[in-house]
Design an enzyme around this catalytic site. Sequence first.
Site, PDB file in Angstrom:
ATOM      1  N   ASN A   4      19.993  -7.801   0.626  1.00 51.68           N
ATOM      2  CA  ASN A   4      19.487  -6.463   0.957  1.00 51.68           C
ATOM      3  C   ASN A   4      18.964  -6.483   2.391  1.00 51.68           C
ATOM      4  O   ASN A   4      19.018  -7.506   3.064  1.00 51.68           O
ATOM      5  CB  ASN A   4      18.405  -6.058  -0.047  1.00 51.68           C
ATOM      6  CG  ASN A   4      17.271  -7.066  -0.080  1.00 51.68           C
ATOM      7  OD1 ASN A   4      16.569  -7.246   0.908  1.00 51.68           O
ATOM      8  ND2 ASN A   4      17.122  -7.759  -1.204  1.00 51.68           N
ATOM      9  N   LYS A   9       4.092  -4.429 -14.940  1.00 53.06           N
ATOM     10  CA  LYS A   9       4.016  -5.823 -14.498  1.00 53.06           C
ATOM     11  C   LYS A   9       2.577  -6.343 -14.466  1.00 53.06           C
ATOM     12  O   LYS A   9       2.322  -7.405 -13.900  1.00 53.06           O
ATOM     13  CB  LYS A   9       4.678  -5.970 -13.127  1.00 53.06           C
ATOM     14  CG  LYS A   9       6.154  -5.545 -13.119  1.00 53.06           C
ATOM     15  CD  LYS A   9       6.906  -5.979 -11.872  1.00 53.06           C
ATOM     16  CE  LYS A   9       8.345  -5.479 -11.907  1.00 53.06           C
ATOM     17  NZ  LYS A   9       9.228  -6.124 -10.953  1.00 53.06           N
TER      18      LYS A   9
END
Length: 398
Positions: A210, A342
Site C-alpha cells: 500500500n 480491538k
Amino acid sequence: MDLQNKCVVIGVTGGIAAYKMADTAHLLCKLGAEVHVIMTENAAKFISPLTFETLTNRRCMVDTFARDFQYDVAHISLAKAADLILVAPATANVIAKLAHGIADDMLTTVVLAARCPKLAAPSMNTAMLENPVTQDNLAALSRYGFEIVKPASGLLACGDVGKGKLPAPEELVGHVLRRLAREKTLSGVRVTVTAGPTQEALDPVRFLTNHSSGKMGYAIAREAMLRGAEVTLITGPTALNPPPFVQVVPVVSAKDMFSAVKKALPKTDILIKSAAVADYRPANQAADKLKKDGGDLTLPLERTDDILGWVAQYRHPGLFVCGFSMETRDLLENSRRKLEKKRLDMIAANSLRTEGAGFGVDTNVITILTANGQQELPLMSKAEAAARLLDAIEARRS
Ligand code: CTP
C-alpha cells in the site's frame, strides 16, 4: 525549533575534524539554540574563530584572559548559562586534561566549572584512541558523568582506516537533541511503534503493498525517544532514515510484523500501531517467477493475522494500546467501531479525503478518539501530530 531557549556551549579542540563543527554550530543555531563556541589555541590553527563568530553571531572564545566577552568572569557565567556542553572534536590531550581536572585554558576551565550535561566526542588516530591511557581517560570521563559519543570508523585524515572519526554533524546534533529537546516525560517507559507498509510476496519478483510512507510512525518514534522513552520501531520497508537512539526491527510482511510485535509486547508499556498492515496476502507464494500464459489471472488471497486483534486478546495489564485508522468515508463511525472491536485505549483517525492528510505527505489531520473522548486536531506537521498524540497518551495514562 526544538532547541529554542537552550544554551549550548561547543568546545572545539585541535583536531582536523574541527572543520565539521562549523556545520554542527550552524545546525544547532537553526534549531533555535543559543550557541557559544570556545576553541583551544590549537583548534584555532585548523579553523578560524571568525567562522564560528559569523555562524553563531557571537564572540568565539579562545583566550581565558581576553576582556571583550559579553560576560563578566566569562568562564563562570558561561558555565552557569550552559544547558549542555559538547566537546567535539575532543583530542586525546584535552580528554586527558578533562579526566584529571586540569583547567589551563578557557575551554577546560568552563567545562570544569559547569554542572550541566557534558558530551565529549573523541576524534583521533586509531592507535591514539586505542591506547590504554586514552581508554582509561575516557572511562574516567564516563565515571564523572560525561556522555562519550562513539567515534565513527573509516578513512582518517592521516590516511589510516579505522576507528576515530568524528561523527557527522547531524549525528552530533542528534545527541544534543536527545538531551535537550524535550522534558523527559516518558523516561523509563517502553514504547513500541509499528510503521510503514507491509509487502506480501506473490512470487520472487512481485508483491502486494500500500502507499504508506512510514512518516507518521517514524515521527512518533522520534518524539517518544526525545521524551526519554526506550523505543522499538517495528517497520515495514520505507525510504526513510530511522530516528537515532531507537531500536529498529525491520520487517517485510504482515506475518513478520506479527512475530515482531508478539516478541516486543511483553517489554512494552505503550504500543502505537501506525503501520498499514495488509489485510490479505496471496494464498500461494510461488517459488519461481510466475509466467504469463495468454489469458487473465485470478489471484486467491487469504487473510493475514489481525495483529491488534491478537493484542486485544493477550494484552497484559498496564499496557496502553493506540491504533490508527485510515478511512475514505465515515471516518469517525468506522474508527470508533475499531476502537471498541480491538479493545484499544485510543485510536488516531485520519481520512484520505482530507487535504493535507494521508500517505506520503509531511502533514496530517487526525482525530484522537477514546472510549469517552474525541479531540479533533487541525492540519499540522506529522512531527507536531506525533507530539499531540503522545501528549494525549501521557494524559490518559496518568
Ligand atoms: N492492523 C493490524 N493488523 C492487521 C491490519 C491492521 O494490527 N492485519 C492495525 C493497524 O496497524 C491499525 C489498525 O489495525 O492500527 C486499523 O487498521 P485498518 O486496516 O484501518 O483496520 P481494519 O480493522 O483492518 O479495518 P478495515 O480493513 O475494515 O478498514
